[in-house]
Design an enzyme around this catalytic site. Structure first.
Site, PDB file in Angstrom:
ATOM      1  CB  SER A 119      -0.857  -0.033   1.276  1.00  9.31           C
ATOM      2  OG  SER A 119      -1.430   1.222   1.535  1.00  9.31           O
ATOM      3  CE1 TYR A 138      -5.095  -1.738   4.459  1.00  8.09           C
ATOM      4  CE2 TYR A 138      -3.871   0.267   3.998  1.00  8.09           C
ATOM      5  CZ  TYR A 138      -4.531  -0.868   3.549  1.00  8.09           C
ATOM      6  OH  TYR A 138      -4.607  -1.120   2.197  1.00  8.09           O
TER       7      TYR A 138
HETATM    8  P1  NAP Z   1     -11.841  -4.915  -1.220  1.00  4.65           P
HETATM    9  O1  NAP Z   1     -12.703  -4.668  -2.406  1.00  4.65           O
HETATM   10  O2  NAP Z   1     -12.371  -4.643   0.155  1.00  4.65           O
HETATM   11  O3  NAP Z   1     -11.293  -6.403  -1.298  1.00  4.65           O
HETATM   12  C1  NAP Z   1     -10.671  -7.065  -0.240  1.00  4.65           C
HETATM   13  C2  NAP Z   1     -10.727  -8.554  -0.500  1.00  4.65           C
HETATM   14  O4  NAP Z   1     -10.206  -9.257   0.638  1.00  4.65           O
HETATM   15  C3  NAP Z   1     -12.167  -9.030  -0.687  1.00  4.65           C
HETATM   16  O5  NAP Z   1     -12.190 -10.072  -1.615  1.00  4.65           O
HETATM   17  C4  NAP Z   1     -12.496  -9.542   0.701  1.00  4.65           C
HETATM   18  O6  NAP Z   1     -13.561 -10.435   0.754  1.00  4.65           O
HETATM   19  C5  NAP Z   1     -11.186 -10.219   1.044  1.00  4.65           C
HETATM   20  N1  NAP Z   1     -11.107 -10.531   2.451  1.00  4.65           N
HETATM   21  C6  NAP Z   1     -11.236  -9.683   3.493  1.00  4.65           C
HETATM   22  N2  NAP Z   1     -11.129 -10.370   4.652  1.00  4.65           N
HETATM   23  C7  NAP Z   1     -10.948 -11.680   4.320  1.00  4.65           C
HETATM   24  C8  NAP Z   1     -10.778 -12.880   5.066  1.00  4.65           C
HETATM   25  N3  NAP Z   1     -10.763 -12.876   6.405  1.00  4.65           N
HETATM   26  N4  NAP Z   1     -10.615 -14.040   4.392  1.00  4.65           N
HETATM   27  C9  NAP Z   1     -10.634 -14.061   3.043  1.00  4.65           C
HETATM   28  N5  NAP Z   1     -10.776 -12.965   2.281  1.00  4.65           N
HETATM   29  C10 NAP Z   1     -10.939 -11.790   2.915  1.00  4.65           C
HETATM   30  O7  NAP Z   1     -10.566  -4.024  -1.311  1.00  4.65           O
HETATM   31  P2  NAP Z   1      -9.405  -3.903  -2.407  1.00  4.65           P
HETATM   32  O8  NAP Z   1      -9.118  -2.474  -2.534  1.00  4.65           O
HETATM   33  O9  NAP Z   1      -9.685  -4.708  -3.631  1.00  4.65           O
HETATM   34  O10 NAP Z   1      -8.211  -4.550  -1.572  1.00  4.65           O
HETATM   35  C11 NAP Z   1      -7.377  -5.571  -2.042  1.00  4.65           C
HETATM   36  C12 NAP Z   1      -6.002  -5.414  -1.420  1.00  4.65           C
HETATM   37  O11 NAP Z   1      -5.425  -4.197  -1.890  1.00  4.65           O
HETATM   38  C13 NAP Z   1      -6.001  -5.308   0.111  1.00  4.65           C
HETATM   39  O12 NAP Z   1      -4.882  -5.972   0.628  1.00  4.65           O
HETATM   40  C14 NAP Z   1      -5.890  -3.823   0.337  1.00  4.65           C
HETATM   41  O13 NAP Z   1      -5.329  -3.517   1.592  1.00  4.65           O
HETATM   42  C15 NAP Z   1      -4.971  -3.445  -0.801  1.00  4.65           C
HETATM   43  N6  NAP Z   1      -4.959  -2.013  -1.156  1.00  4.65           N
HETATM   44  C16 NAP Z   1      -6.074  -1.391  -1.615  1.00  4.65           C
HETATM   45  C17 NAP Z   1      -6.006  -0.051  -1.944  1.00  4.65           C
HETATM   46  C18 NAP Z   1      -7.170   0.733  -2.462  1.00  4.65           C
HETATM   47  O14 NAP Z   1      -7.035   1.960  -2.636  1.00  4.65           O
HETATM   48  N7  NAP Z   1      -8.302   0.132  -2.727  1.00  4.65           N
HETATM   49  C19 NAP Z   1      -4.802   0.636  -1.823  1.00  4.65           C
HETATM   50  C20 NAP Z   1      -3.696  -0.032  -1.342  1.00  4.65           C
HETATM   51  C21 NAP Z   1      -3.788  -1.371  -1.029  1.00  4.65           C
HETATM   52  P3  NAP Z   1     -15.038  -9.913   1.147  1.00  4.65           P
HETATM   53  O15 NAP Z   1     -15.605  -9.277  -0.087  1.00  4.65           O
HETATM   54  O16 NAP Z   1     -15.731 -11.153   1.575  1.00  4.65           O
HETATM   55  O17 NAP Z   1     -14.881  -8.920   2.264  1.00  4.65           O
END
Ligand code: NAP
Length: 249
Positions: free
Chosen positions: A141, A154
């Protein structure tokens, strides 16, 4: 060099968001996908099948330690081997540091860094037993580089992701395992829903992104295929920012 035909990629948390975008990109490059989800990944299954690849879903809560063994075993049972691991599942909790609870600390750390490390370990053991090369891509991130506001667990977890990526690369390059990370910038997914709903924070953020827009799951496609493929064979322990220029400011 970017062809992933015949490869098997595990992607955690791919029912939505960046995980879905990366699973689809890997499938479009030729890989079959083992999705690890706690929610139904119906939309992702449909997309992967339309791309002409196989998708095997493992239902698992990645914040639990026993999921690690279960996921690797199921992946091998489904496809006979593994080649690529994308540790994408992650959560965020927002609160002032003064009010931050142990629960919000532990839940984030258990999934974002503890489970990520043990998934790397379980995958590496399997790769070494197979005697084949392997590629691990951890999702970091901007808060692997910066402190952030109201997200202490985080920031701790994602700073840990960048550190552990380097540490594992040092130990496992000799086994033919490339361990790298991608640090997404501000991407429009569920993770940033609250942030985007806050008009003043949203404007502030957008105002300092040189690309002048939030990122999308599709923006992860090129970098993930690069790090999963032969094209990155001499890249070890590096975190690539996919951030529309945010860190360059
Ligand atoms: P997201 O749409 O909230 O997706 C997160 C994913 O993780 C979802 O598939 C979620 O499943 C899954 N998850 C959460 N808890 C879990 C658990 N206990 N067991 C299995 N799966 C689980 O967010 P995203 O933005 O795509 O995030 C993906 C990654 O990118 C994360 O590591 C996040 O920290 C990172 N990231 C995101 C951003 C951003 O701006 N969006 C920036 C930097 C890093 P559910 O749908 O069931 O909750």
């Amino acid at each position: 060099m970017f062809d992933l035909t015949g490869k098997v990629a595990i992607v955690t948390g791919c029912n939505t968001g960046l995980g879905q975008g990366m699973a689809l990109a890997l499938a479009n490059a030729g890989a079959d996908i083992v999705g690890v989800n706690r929610s139904d990944p119906a939309e992702t299954i449909d997309l992967i099948q339309k791309a002409g690849r196989k998708f095997h879903n493992v239902n698992a809560d990645m914040s639990k330690m026993d999921s690690v063994d279960h996921v690797i075993k199921e992946a091998v049972a489904a496809f006979g081997k593994v080649d690529i691991l994308v540790n994408n599942a992650g959560i965020i909790r927002r609160n002032d540091a003064l009010d931050f609870t142990e629960k919000d600390w532990d839940e984030v750390m258990d999934l974002n860094i503890k489970s990520l490390f043990f998934m790397c370990q379980g995958f590496a053991k399997q790769i070494i037993a197979q005697g084949t090369p392997g590629n691990i891509i951890n999702i970091a991130s901007m808060l692997s580089y910066q402190g952030g506001i109201r997200v202490p667990s985080y920031t701790a977890s994602k700073s840990g992701v960048m550190g552990v990526t380097k540490s594992l690369a040092n130990e496992w390059a000799k086994h033919g395992i490339n361990v790298n990370a991608i640090a997404p910038g501000y991407m429009a997914t569920n993770n940033t829903e609250a942030l985007r709903a806050n008009e003043s924070r949203s404007e502030e953020i957008l105002g300092r992104i040189p690309a002048a827009r939030w990122g999308t799951p599709e923006d992860m496609a090129g970098p993930i295929v690069f790090l999963a493929s032969e094209a990155s064979r001499y890249v070890h322990g590096y975190t690539i920012a996919v951030d529309g220029g945010w860190l360059a400011r």
